[in-house]
Design a protein around this motif. Sequence first.
Motif, PDB file in Angstrom:
ATOM      1  N   GLU A   1       0.625  -1.224   0.107  1.00 55.35           N
ATOM      2  CA  GLU A   1      -0.106   0.039   0.158  1.00 55.35           C
ATOM      3  C   GLU A   1       0.851   1.146  -0.148  1.00 55.35           C
ATOM      4  OE1 GLU A   1      -3.368   2.216   2.939  1.00 55.35           O
ATOM      5  OE2 GLU A   1      -3.127  -0.042   2.886  1.00 55.35           O
ATOM      6  N   PHE A   2       1.925   1.306   0.907  1.00 56.74           N
ATOM      7  CA  PHE A   2       2.699   2.344   0.967  1.00 56.74           C
ATOM      8  C   PHE A   2       3.601   2.642  -0.582  1.00 56.74           C
ATOM      9  CE2 PHE A   2       7.067   4.019   1.629  1.00 56.74           C
ATOM     10  CZ  PHE A   2       6.789   5.306   2.253  1.00 56.74           C
ATOM     11  N   LYS A   3       3.963   1.440  -1.072  1.00 61.73           N
ATOM     12  CA  LYS A   3       4.634   1.422  -2.492  1.00 61.73           C
ATOM     13  C   LYS A   3       3.830   2.122  -3.529  1.00 61.73           C
ATOM     14  CE  LYS A   3       6.699  -1.595  -6.030  1.00 61.73           C
ATOM     15  NZ  LYS A   3       7.041  -2.773  -6.462  1.00 61.73           N
ATOM     16  N   PHE A   4       2.485   1.731  -3.701  1.00 66.96           N
ATOM     17  CA  PHE A   4       1.219   2.208  -4.609  1.00 66.96           C
ATOM     18  C   PHE A   4       1.111   3.736  -4.267  1.00 66.96           C
ATOM     19  CE2 PHE A   4      -0.604  -2.314  -5.249  1.00 66.96           C
ATOM     20  CZ  PHE A   4       0.348  -2.560  -5.964  1.00 66.96           C
ATOM     21  N   THR A   5       0.948   4.217  -2.932  1.00 64.33           N
ATOM     22  CA  THR A   5       0.780   5.508  -2.698  1.00 64.33           C
ATOM     23  C   THR A   5       2.098   6.324  -3.092  1.00 64.33           C
ATOM     24  OG1 THR A   5      -0.401   4.996  -0.464  1.00 64.33           O
ATOM     25  CG2 THR A   5       0.734   7.192  -0.935  1.00 64.33           C
TER      26      THR A   5
ATOM     27  N   LYS B   1      -4.362  10.195  14.019  1.00 65.36           N
ATOM     28  CA  LYS B   1      -5.523   9.227  14.459  1.00 65.36           C
ATOM     29  C   LYS B   1      -5.668   8.052  13.796  1.00 65.36           C
ATOM     30  CE  LYS B   1      -8.765   9.237  17.396  1.00 65.36           C
ATOM     31  NZ  LYS B   1      -8.536   9.458  19.054  1.00 65.36           N
ATOM     32  N   PHE B   2      -5.479   8.122  12.684  1.00 65.88           N
ATOM     33  CA  PHE B   2      -5.673   6.493  11.883  1.00 65.88           C
ATOM     34  C   PHE B   2      -4.308   6.328  10.778  1.00 65.88           C
ATOM     35  CE2 PHE B   2      -9.650   8.689  12.468  1.00 65.88           C
ATOM     36  CZ  PHE B   2     -10.341   7.806  13.057  1.00 65.88           C
ATOM     37  N   PRO B   3      -3.152   6.028  11.751  1.00 64.87           N
ATOM     38  CA  PRO B   3      -1.938   5.965  10.709  1.00 64.87           C
ATOM     39  C   PRO B   3      -1.948   4.436  10.206  1.00 64.87           C
ATOM     40  CG  PRO B   3      -1.723   5.266  13.204  1.00 64.87           C
ATOM     41  CD  PRO B   3      -3.012   5.834  13.194  1.00 64.87           C
ATOM     42  N   ASP B   4      -1.148   4.458   9.126  1.00 67.91           N
ATOM     43  CA  ASP B   4      -1.098   2.894   8.505  1.00 67.91           C
ATOM     44  C   ASP B   4      -0.123   2.351   9.450  1.00 67.91           C
ATOM     45  OD1 ASP B   4      -0.502   0.984   6.859  1.00 67.91           O
ATOM     46  OD2 ASP B   4       0.252   2.004   5.153  1.00 67.91           O
ATOM     47  N   LYS B   5      -0.598   1.016   9.962  1.00 68.23           N
ATOM     48  CA  LYS B   5       0.137   0.241  10.873  1.00 68.23           C
ATOM     49  C   LYS B   5       0.921  -0.810  10.161  1.00 68.23           C
ATOM     50  CE  LYS B   5      -2.965   1.136  14.768  1.00 68.23           C
ATOM     51  NZ  LYS B   5      -3.871   0.497  15.624  1.00 68.23           N
ATOM     52  N   LYS B   6       0.818  -1.149   8.867  1.00 67.47           N
ATOM     53  CA  LYS B   6       1.432  -2.033   8.279  1.00 67.47           C
ATOM     54  C   LYS B   6       2.813  -2.093   8.296  1.00 67.47           C
ATOM     55  CE  LYS B   6      -2.624  -3.251   5.286  1.00 67.47           C
ATOM     56  NZ  LYS B   6      -3.100  -3.232   4.062  1.00 67.47           N
ATOM     57  N   MET B   7       3.348  -0.681   8.182  1.00 63.52           N
ATOM     58  CA  MET B   7       4.810  -0.606   8.198  1.00 63.52           C
ATOM     59  C   MET B   7       5.467  -1.084   9.633  1.00 63.52           C
ATOM     60  SD  MET B   7       7.128   2.704   7.107  1.00 63.52           S
ATOM     61  CE  MET B   7       6.393   2.711   5.412  1.00 63.52           C
TER      62      MET B   7
END
Length: 204
Positions: A42-46, A181-187
Amino acid sequence: MEMHELINVWKAYDQKLDKYLKVNERLLREVSFGKVRSLLREFKFTQIFELVCNALFTIFLMGYLIDNYAVLKFLLPGLGLLALMVWGMYWNITALDMMARTDVDTPVIVAQQRIEKLKMRERIERNALLVIIPVFWIAFMIVFFKGVLNLDFYVIFKGLIWSSFAGSIIVATIIVWFLKKFPDKKMEQAIEFLDEIKAIESNT
């Protein structure tokens, strides 16, 4: 069976066992790094999406600057946005490069350092919005009105420029609050997963 024959058989067994262990370790790393890449997808696509948007807007800005190079009040906002786009593309490309160089042959500690660096950069980028949005909002509106609508933002919104700037501060604050408040936790999950891989490898 003679002793030297037993020794040869044992050596052959050791070689086979070592080979199987290396194959299993390789498979473990391939599966593990596949999981890490999945978490970072997801981070890569962003980053790719931002890179494409920055590149397209840069092309637009080049045409805008050519058309308005003689008028300083239109030229300066365009140059400021162009500098921002160039920096943004550099930011995206270096992030994608770090992810591309993190593969199955990468030492776990190096992979951890790279993802930690990506996480830190994401935090910096998020906090920078508090400055970028207010500072470049007016510049963007000037360029948009002149480059797309062929209108003079200075004339149309003469009495509203400062109120528009204040509004952009409020918008930036809300956006940054929402991202925190709603961070991406996948990293973070990828980093924790690499910790598990490191622990497994250290015990083998």
